[in-house]
Design a protein around this motif. Sequence first.
Motif, PDB file in Angstrom:
ATOM      1  N   SER A 117       0.943  -1.245  -0.449  1.00  0.00           N
ATOM      2  CA  SER A 117      -0.265  -0.381  -0.248  1.00  0.00           C
ATOM      3  C   SER A 117       0.978   1.775   0.230  1.00  0.00           C
ATOM      4  N   TRP A 118       0.295   2.752  -0.134  1.00  0.00           N
ATOM      5  CA  TRP A 118       1.059   4.156  -0.562  1.00  0.00           C
ATOM      6  C   TRP A 118      -0.098   5.020  -0.083  1.00  0.00           C
ATOM      7  N   THR A 119       0.731   5.807   0.208  1.00  0.00           N
ATOM      8  CA  THR A 119       0.438   6.996   1.376  1.00  0.00           C
ATOM      9  C   THR A 119      -0.272   7.313  -0.254  1.00  0.00           C
ATOM     10  N   HIS A 120      -1.826   8.620   0.465  1.00  0.00           N
ATOM     11  CA  HIS A 120      -2.441   8.994  -0.816  1.00  0.00           C
ATOM     12  C   HIS A 120      -2.127  10.013  -1.276  1.00  0.00           C
ATOM     13  N   ASN A 121      -1.743  10.902  -0.604  1.00  0.00           N
ATOM     14  CA  ASN A 121      -1.248  11.916  -1.235  1.00  0.00           C
ATOM     15  C   ASN A 121      -0.138  12.960  -0.331  1.00  0.00           C
ATOM     16  N   GLU A 122       0.757  14.016  -0.885  1.00  0.00           N
ATOM     17  CA  GLU A 122       1.732  14.888   0.185  1.00  0.00           C
ATOM     18  C   GLU A 122       0.450  16.258  -0.321  1.00  0.00           C
ATOM     19  N   GLN A 123       0.521  16.770   1.060  1.00  0.00           N
ATOM     20  CA  GLN A 123      -0.629  18.047   0.687  1.00  0.00           C
ATOM     21  C   GLN A 123       0.572  19.615   1.423  1.00  0.00           C
ATOM     22  N   LEU A 124      -0.101  20.353  -0.026  1.00  0.00           N
ATOM     23  CA  LEU A 124       1.158  21.283   0.622  1.00  0.00           C
ATOM     24  C   LEU A 124       0.591  22.068   1.061  1.00  0.00           C
ATOM     25  N   ILE A 125       1.126  23.995   1.465  1.00  0.00           N
ATOM     26  CA  ILE A 125       0.331  24.842   2.147  1.00  0.00           C
ATOM     27  C   ILE A 125       1.544  26.088   1.144  1.00  0.00           C
ATOM     28  N   VAL A 126       0.803  26.626  -0.055  1.00  0.00           N
ATOM     29  CA  VAL A 126       1.479  27.416  -1.043  1.00  0.00           C
ATOM     30  C   VAL A 126       1.870  28.728  -0.199  1.00  0.00           C
ATOM     31  N   ARG A 127       2.052  29.990  -0.829  1.00  0.00           N
ATOM     32  CA  ARG A 127       1.783  30.728  -0.953  1.00  0.00           C
ATOM     33  C   ARG A 127       1.735  31.360  -1.977  1.00  0.00           C
ATOM     34  N   PRO A 128       0.798  32.239  -3.069  1.00  0.00           N
ATOM     35  CA  PRO A 128       0.711  33.266  -4.031  1.00  0.00           C
ATOM     36  C   PRO A 128       1.838  33.311  -5.081  1.00  0.00           C
ATOM     37  N   CYS A 129       2.796  33.297  -4.491  1.00  0.00           N
ATOM     38  CA  CYS A 129       3.762  33.474  -5.142  1.00  0.00           C
ATOM     39  C   CYS A 129       4.998  32.711  -5.237  1.00  0.00           C
ATOM     40  N   GLY A 130       4.124  31.414  -4.448  1.00  0.00           N
ATOM     41  CA  GLY A 130       4.724  29.646  -5.270  1.00  0.00           C
ATOM     42  C   GLY A 130       5.614  29.178  -4.006  1.00  0.00           C
ATOM     43  N   VAL A 131       6.232  30.009  -2.923  1.00  0.00           N
ATOM     44  CA  VAL A 131       7.101  29.713  -1.594  1.00  0.00           C
ATOM     45  C   VAL A 131       5.947  29.197  -0.979  1.00  0.00           C
ATOM     46  N   ILE A 132       6.535  27.534  -1.001  1.00  0.00           N
ATOM     47  CA  ILE A 132       5.815  26.585   0.643  1.00  0.00           C
ATOM     48  C   ILE A 132       5.736  26.535   1.478  1.00  0.00           C
ATOM     49  N   VAL A 133       4.963  26.730   2.035  1.00  0.00           N
ATOM     50  CA  VAL A 133       4.907  27.124   3.544  1.00  0.00           C
ATOM     51  C   VAL A 133       5.316  25.972   4.353  1.00  0.00           C
ATOM     52  N   ALA A 134       5.036  24.825   4.121  1.00  0.00           N
ATOM     53  CA  ALA A 134       4.254  23.346   4.882  1.00  0.00           C
ATOM     54  C   ALA A 134       3.867  22.597   4.022  1.00  0.00           C
ATOM     55  N   ARG A 135       4.385  20.837   4.783  1.00  0.00           N
ATOM     56  CA  ARG A 135       3.922  19.840   3.695  1.00  0.00           C
ATOM     57  C   ARG A 135       3.823  18.702   4.304  1.00  0.00           C
ATOM     58  N   ALA A 136       3.094  17.508   4.368  1.00  0.00           N
ATOM     59  CA  ALA A 136       2.214  16.839   5.327  1.00  0.00           C
ATOM     60  C   ALA A 136       2.416  15.256   4.277  1.00  0.00           C
ATOM     61  N   THR A 137       2.086  14.571   5.133  1.00  0.00           N
ATOM     62  CA  THR A 137       1.667  12.816   4.208  1.00  0.00           C
ATOM     63  C   THR A 137       0.303  12.892   4.943  1.00  0.00           C
ATOM     64  N   PHE A 138      -0.916  12.755   3.347  1.00  0.00           N
ATOM     65  CA  PHE A 138      -1.803  11.793   4.032  1.00  0.00           C
ATOM     66  C   PHE A 138      -1.870  10.903   4.330  1.00  0.00           C
ATOM     67  N   TYR A 139      -2.459   9.711   4.992  1.00  0.00           N
ATOM     68  CA  TYR A 139      -2.404   8.356   4.697  1.00  0.00           C
ATOM     69  C   TYR A 139      -3.849   7.563   3.411  1.00  0.00           C
ATOM     70  N   GLY A 140      -4.877   7.454   4.713  1.00  0.00           N
ATOM     71  CA  GLY A 140      -5.647   6.729   3.756  1.00  0.00           C
ATOM     72  C   GLY A 140      -6.283   7.722   2.691  1.00  0.00           C
ATOM     73  N   ALA A 141      -6.914   8.980   2.813  1.00  0.00           N
ATOM     74  CA  ALA A 141      -7.471  10.128   1.693  1.00  0.00           C
ATOM     75  C   ALA A 141      -7.194  11.206   2.020  1.00  0.00           C
ATOM     76  N   GLU A 142      -7.407  12.245   1.387  1.00  0.00           N
ATOM     77  CA  GLU A 142      -7.258  13.616   1.666  1.00  0.00           C
ATOM     78  C   GLU A 142      -8.401  14.480   1.851  1.00  0.00           C
ATOM     79  N   ALA A 143      -8.818  13.835   2.558  1.00  0.00           N
ATOM     80  CA  ALA A 143      -9.391  14.380   3.869  1.00  0.00           C
ATOM     81  C   ALA A 143     -10.196  15.024   4.459  1.00  0.00           C
ATOM     82  N   ILE A 144     -11.668  15.598   4.523  1.00  0.00           N
ATOM     83  CA  ILE A 144     -11.767  17.150   4.494  1.00  0.00           C
ATOM     84  C   ILE A 144     -10.528  17.303   6.524  1.00  0.00           C
TER      85      ILE A 144
END
Length: 506
Positions: free
Chosen positions: A330-357
């Motif tokens: 099995s593989w993790t579902h996705n990587e969630q990124l928080i990005v500023r409108p200029c393109g600078v990435i603020v944070a990253r997190a691994t989502f395992y089961g789904a991109e749940a709300i």
Amino acid sequence: HEASLFTLDKGVVPVFVSSLQCKNCGSTYHLNYCRQQDPDGVERRHYYAGRPKVLQVETHVLIDSTVATLFKAQALHSQPQLTPCNSASALAIMRIYNSALSKESELPPTSQRPISLRNEYIWDTFYLDALLQHHDEQHTTLVLLEHIPGNGRIQKDRLTHALEERNRFMEGTGQEYYAHACDGCVRVTENDGHFTTIHAAITDGVAVGRPCCGVHNCHQPLPSIKARFCNQHQSRAGICSIQECNNPVRPSTLTCHIPEHMEAEHAHQEKGKSMFTLARRLLKHVSIDPVGTGLPGFESLAELIANEDSSCDNKSPEGNRRAKARFGRSWTHNEQLIVRPCGVIVARATFYGAEAISSVADMLRAVFPTLNSVPDILFYDNNCHLRRHLHAHNDTHFTNMGLPVDIFHYKTKHSEKDEYCGQHCNPLLFPDIYDVKTKTWFFNSSAAEQTNVWFNGYHSIVHDMMGPRFDFFLDEMIKERNRFLVASLEKEGKNPHLIPTEWLFQ
């Protein structure tokens, strides 16, 4: 002892490496570190402060710091920013160096013949160099165990604990440019002499994953890269791989004694040999089954395809539900990124089961823990459901944060009949994000999608990485990319700066 030094201008140079030992305390001083025995009897490497000019990544392997910089730059810049192609893997970097830079040294030869650059040397260099730079920036000391229980002195395993510590540091608010602001992601408005600043951010998921436990949404690490389950759920490996079946497996198989489940496993194994794909394509172009005419060693192609399409209880495919199974990892579902409108990435997190709300909401609370740190505007392609979730849980932390759906997704992915979305998430409900004078949207709400194209280029590189190295590599690439973007913003006159963390976390 003899060793090989990999340089940028002289190729692979044969060298001698020395060490010194204190006769009083027994400490041994090596090129990059001092090896000492702690009061508890454990030997540890205490690395010297700063980034060394030469890294000793293995006993007989030395890497010049300029070569280490080249390795990281190749991993970061080897793909066009907006073209979905793979980044330079360690294998590609190795081949580039060995073919273009690894020339014969002009120095007198030693008895040891210079070695070639290998895949593991590149990874050891990447991780060790990045760790030393991190500890230098934080004014701390990198300390590694000399002996790894069960593994002797393998450098790869020696680095694991230090990688995990750095990963924990990066979680949430740990990125170097977490507090970034510039003219591209902050809007300043004036009304009767009063100035108001509008900070914006975008969040989105990208389908980059690594192996994980087969139990849905389990965050526990795997014991090995080939394992299907973590140690906590290892007992599941002895249960049939067909969903909703709890029978024990047969020896050396993944299914139980039920014939239909055995057939499903057999079909899965045959699919891996391309038999079904070849059979389907052949029957499309011939009127007579060539295998069914008596070719020895093969059954009828039509029968082969029919067996694959048949379901568990041998009913007709039209009125049957095929059993679901998971035979592989099995593989993790996705990587969630928080990005500023200029393109600078603020944070990253691994989502395992789904991109749940709920997972998105949890990440936002971790990345923006105080009211001052919460952005004024957050673009997300599923903001209508996120807003419902926050309202249902009486979450007041994000009450003052506007939640528009980005323009592209609002026009193409959200129904006009969705009244809740139309009443709360239409971009026109937020006048601060629209420039009336130029009649354009002030913030680039597609920055996350554009960043995802770059980020997805690492999919093939990290696909089979263990958790600590997966997280460390991606965080390091984000850190280096942010530095490159901030330098570009400075040249463009966008006034990049860092908001004081004392105010952000007040």
